[in-house]
Design an enzyme around this catalytic site. Sequence first.
Site, PDB file in Angstrom:
ATOM      1  N   ASN A   1       0.902  -1.055   0.148  1.00 46.68           N
ATOM      2  CA  ASN A   1      -0.039  -0.002  -0.171  1.00 46.68           C
ATOM      3  C   ASN A   1       0.972   1.162   0.000  1.00 46.68           C
ATOM      4  OD1 ASN A   1      -1.845  -1.859   0.208  1.00 46.68           O
ATOM      5  ND2 ASN A   1      -2.618  -1.488   2.251  1.00 46.68           N
TER       6      ASN A   1
ATOM      7  N   HIS B   1     -17.893  34.876 -31.702  1.00 46.65           N
ATOM      8  CA  HIS B   1     -18.787  34.021 -32.380  1.00 46.65           C
ATOM      9  C   HIS B   1     -18.513  33.635 -33.674  1.00 46.65           C
ATOM     10  CE1 HIS B   1     -20.927  36.537 -29.286  1.00 46.65           C
ATOM     11  NE2 HIS B   1     -20.179  37.556 -29.685  1.00 46.65           N
TER      12      HIS B   1
ATOM     13  N   SER C   1      -7.005  10.706 -48.475  1.00 47.83           N
ATOM     14  CA  SER C   1      -8.203   9.700 -48.439  1.00 47.83           C
ATOM     15  C   SER C   1      -8.100   8.714 -49.312  1.00 47.83           C
ATOM     16  CB  SER C   1      -9.451  10.719 -48.791  1.00 47.83           C
ATOM     17  OG  SER C   1     -10.623   9.903 -49.331  1.00 47.83           O
TER      18      SER C   1
ATOM     19  N   LYS D   1      -7.421  14.853 -51.571  1.00 36.05           N
ATOM     20  CA  LYS D   1      -7.666  15.070 -50.285  1.00 36.05           C
ATOM     21  C   LYS D   1      -6.301  15.302 -49.417  1.00 36.05           C
ATOM     22  CE  LYS D   1     -11.191  15.235 -48.018  1.00 36.05           C
ATOM     23  NZ  LYS D   1     -11.801  16.290 -47.289  1.00 36.05           N
TER      24      LYS D   1
ATOM     25  N   GLU E   1      -6.885  16.888 -36.013  1.00 34.33           N
ATOM     26  CA  GLU E   1      -8.295  16.352 -35.408  1.00 34.33           C
ATOM     27  C   GLU E   1      -7.994  15.321 -34.154  1.00 34.33           C
ATOM     28  OE1 GLU E   1     -10.243  15.128 -39.215  1.00 34.33           O
ATOM     29  OE2 GLU E   1      -8.930  16.358 -40.258  1.00 34.33           O
TER      30      GLU E   1
ATOM     31  N   TYR F   1      -6.601   2.212   2.543  1.00 36.98           N
ATOM     32  CA  TYR F   1      -6.479   1.695   1.118  1.00 36.98           C
ATOM     33  C   TYR F   1      -7.588   0.753   0.710  1.00 36.98           C
ATOM     34  CZ  TYR F   1      -4.583  -0.745  -2.804  1.00 36.98           C
ATOM     35  OH  TYR F   1      -4.745  -1.612  -4.111  1.00 36.98           O
TER      36      TYR F   1
ATOM     37  N   GLN G   1      -6.365   0.431  -7.416  1.00 34.41           N
ATOM     38  CA  GLN G   1      -5.479  -0.239  -8.251  1.00 34.41           C
ATOM     39  C   GLN G   1      -5.734   0.439  -9.798  1.00 34.41           C
ATOM     40  OE1 GLN G   1      -4.045  -4.252  -7.981  1.00 34.41           O
ATOM     41  NE2 GLN G   1      -5.581  -4.678  -9.900  1.00 34.41           N
TER      42      GLN G   1
ATOM     43  N   LYS H   1      -4.151   3.494 -12.028  1.00 34.73           N
ATOM     44  CA  LYS H   1      -2.977   3.565 -12.909  1.00 34.73           C
ATOM     45  C   LYS H   1      -3.217   3.782 -14.337  1.00 34.73           C
ATOM     46  CE  LYS H   1      -0.776   1.345  -9.533  1.00 34.73           C
ATOM     47  NZ  LYS H   1      -2.333   1.141  -8.993  1.00 34.73           N
TER      48      LYS H   1
HETATM   49  N1  ARG Z   1      -1.383  -3.668  -7.089  1.00 36.44           N
HETATM   50  C1  ARG Z   1      -1.817  -2.936  -6.012  1.00 36.44           C
HETATM   51  C2  ARG Z   1      -2.394  -1.323  -6.278  1.00 36.44           C
HETATM   52  O1  ARG Z   1      -2.034  -1.082  -7.421  1.00 36.44           O
HETATM   53  C3  ARG Z   1      -0.824  -2.879  -5.007  1.00 36.44           C
HETATM   54  C4  ARG Z   1      -1.365  -2.891  -3.827  1.00 36.44           C
HETATM   55  C5  ARG Z   1      -2.116  -3.964  -3.376  1.00 36.44           C
HETATM   56  N2  ARG Z   1      -2.365  -3.877  -2.075  1.00 36.44           N
HETATM   57  C6  ARG Z   1      -3.417  -4.848  -1.274  1.00 36.44           C
HETATM   58  N3  ARG Z   1      -3.588  -4.941  -0.021  1.00 36.44           N
HETATM   59  N4  ARG Z   1      -3.869  -5.542  -2.193  1.00 36.44           N
HETATM   60  O2  ARG Z   1      -2.934  -0.751  -5.806  1.00 36.44           O
END
Ligand code: ARG
Length: 463
Positions: free
Chosen positions: A111, A157, A278, A284, A291, A318, A323, A326
């Site tokens: 964590n 405008h 195109s 084109k 875009e 936590y 998770q 990410k």
């Molecule tokens: N892969 C987990 C995350 O990205 C790591 C932490 C996991 N902790 C746990 N108590 N399962 O958050």
Amino acid sequence: MTEKLWGGRFAAATDALVEQFTASIAVDQRLFREDIQASIAHARMLARVGVLTEVEASAIVHGLRRIEEEIAAGSLPFTDRLEDIHMHVESRLIELIGDVGKKLHTGRSRNDQVATDMRLYVRSAIDRLCALLYDLQRVLVDLASREADTILPGLTHLQVAQPITFGHHCMAYVEMFRRDSDRLADARRRVNVLPLGAAALAGTTFPIDRWDVARQLGFDHLAENSLDAVSDRDFLLEVAADLGILAVHLSRLAEELVYWMSTNVAFIDLPDAFCTGSSIMPQKKNPDVAELIRGKSGKVMGQLVALLILMKAQALAYNRDNQEDKAIFFTAVDEVEMSLALLVRMLPGLQTRPERMRAAALEGFATATDLADYLVRRGVPFRDAHAVVGRAVRLAQERGVGLEQLSLADLEAISPAIDATALEVLSLEGSVAARNHLGGTAPAQVRAAIARARQRLEQEARR
Ligand code: ARG
């Protein structure tokens, strides 16, 4: 029964679908350098406070270095069975150096480990983004300098409003990207705080030295509450918000590039290398890069909302929900980074078509305000001047001509305050040159703004 590093209390193996569902290695493998760097700092600190011997710590550090090379070379196989990057590194370490490797996780938890990895990652992402924003500002300043005298219609405008210079328009984006960079730099101060030491949520029973770890990893502060350290992701929310705002700016610039390159507008041409054709229409040349920058910006804004909702109403501390932060955050960073890099490469090749811009500025009575201001200088109250020029516009429109094409007799008939000197203020050059104060579109002011921006950028480069 099970080979999981946390498997002791389990009697049965994990369901295969659960393994797949809970694994994050596909996403968090990109944190391997941060994870190893933080583990090395942790191991060294443990040796300094006497929890590990020097011999143990150096075996761990050597093992970790080797794993870093293996992962960089792509020779360490990843598997959902080992869940995430932390477990991959730790199990490989135990494989490589044996029982000593089992001591690395003393006094920490995944964590606080993952929170540390993310903060290290975000910190370098901010540095990369600021470097790109710097390059983009430079490119825009150069373009502004090349086009400081190029006149085009300024719009409100999406209707012709007043003549401006293309250089002034470019410098507007320099201001926006400068603020984007400032925002990220400001967020970096709050990102650069060490969570490690919080362990699972309550801290650890070992006599850790958190400042030692912070110094090794370049963190400026320690997270002061262990629950907060492992559970909050406001540092991601904040940077994602900054990226969302940056994406708004990118989308506006992209939209203008598309508009300017539209066949019927044709103010600019973008380099072949940054356009595509195109499959059916041979003629084109499409501004697809612009875009897609516009399109992907929506995705970046969406990631901010996704992160906000991910964190909303999570009880301390936590939760595994985190998770998911990410994939969301990486997407936002990746899209913005790519968009910035592309603009830096594409914009130097942007060609303007000043004759098209000029022709467009001559339509739509862009200098009407100049005529009103002229009347004000001759004693007519602005509101009356506005009405007088409105009548002149109506007359010009009836005749199908521009204001500057009305005869002096026509103008004099509309207001006795008008004489031959009015014709000067009706010219495009006269109009832009007259807006000659800080922030105005006069070429002299654009050059001054460019000089200030260059000086500021030079100072930033030296830092
Ligand atoms: N892969 C987990 C995350 O990205 C790591 C932490 C996991 N902790 C746990 N108590 N399962 O958050």
